[in-house]
Scaffold this motif. Structure first.
Motif: not given
Ligand code: C5P
Length: 224
Positions: A72-101
């Motif tokens: 599955t490809r993930v598109m953000l505003s029409g841009r393919d972000v599939t690879l950007d999404l998988r990086s460690e930097t994104t994963g760590n940033a996601a876990s911070r964002v995910a702590a906001i109720p």
């Protein structure tokens, strides 16, 4: 429906994809939504500490999941972000964002909308506890932090990305701590979830066990 929760590196992502394909069900990769919010925030120059602005981004997240031949490809505003999404930097940033109720609230409806006939395999941290508490089958996958770091290391090397196993281990431990200790929807098994420790198992063994549990619980009944 099948809800699979657990920490990163437990094999969840691959197991969910293979189980969804075997069952012919839809797949929800809920982590991709939190990762997409993190990437969108970076694109828009929004501060990682600005909960209000992040919530607004999550509410209007222009994300699309597009089925492709291999994945599955993930598109953000029409841009393919599939690879950007998988990086460690994104994963760590996601876990911070995910702590906001409020960010979690903003993504709730979007996740529930994935539940469509003939069924859904939902991959996440709070699928069985918060998003789909009435799921017929709930599974919690775990693996030791050392084994998860080794798997991640191998994956990165296979993709040609340079990695340091000690740093991966400490990042995984830090992310586990943040996911388990957050006030809202912390990472924990639902009381009615089946636990599978995948440390010494192959992906095929895990998928077979998961499909066995689904078969025993739901049988061949069609369900949504
Ligand atoms: O599963 P994945 O590694 O893509 O998730 C990235 C991050 O998003 C996790 O570390 C977790 O903090 C967050 N997440 C979450 N709830 C979910 C899925 C992911 O909080 N259902």
């Amino acid at each position: 429906m099948l809800a699979i929760d657990g920490p990163g590196g437990s094999g969840k992502g691959t197991v969910c994809r293979l189980a969804a394909a075997a069952l012919g069900w839809h797949l929800l990769d809920s982590g991709a939504l939190y990762r997409a919010v993190a990437v969108y925030a970076q694109d828009q120059g929004v501060d990682a500490e600005d909960a209000q602005a992040l919530t607004r981004l999550a509410q209007s997240l222009p994300v699309e999941f597009v089925a492709a031949e291999d994945d599955t490809r993930v598109m953000l505003s029409g841009r393919d972000v599939t690879l950007d999404l998988r990086s460690e930097t994104t994963g760590n940033a996601a876990s911070r964002v995910a702590a906001i109720p409020e960010v979690r609230d903003a993504l709730l409806g979007r996740q529930r909308a994935f539940r469509q006939s003939p069924g859904l395999v939902a991959d996440g941290r709070d699928m069985g506890t918060v998003i789909f508490p009435d799921a017929q089958v709930k599974i919690f996958l775990t693996a030791s932090a050392g084994e998860r770091a080794r798997r991640r290391y191998k994956q990165l090397l296979e993709k040609g990305i340079d990695a340091n196993i000690d740093r991966l281990y400490s990042e995984i431990s830090e992310r586990d701590r943040r996911d388990q200790e957050r006030a809202v929807a912390p990472l924990k098994p639902a009381p009615d979830a089946r636990l599978i420790d995948t440390t010494a198992m192959t992906i095929e063994e895990v998928v077979t066990q998961v499909l066995g549990i689904v078969g025993d619980t739901i049988g061949n009944r069609r369900e949504s």
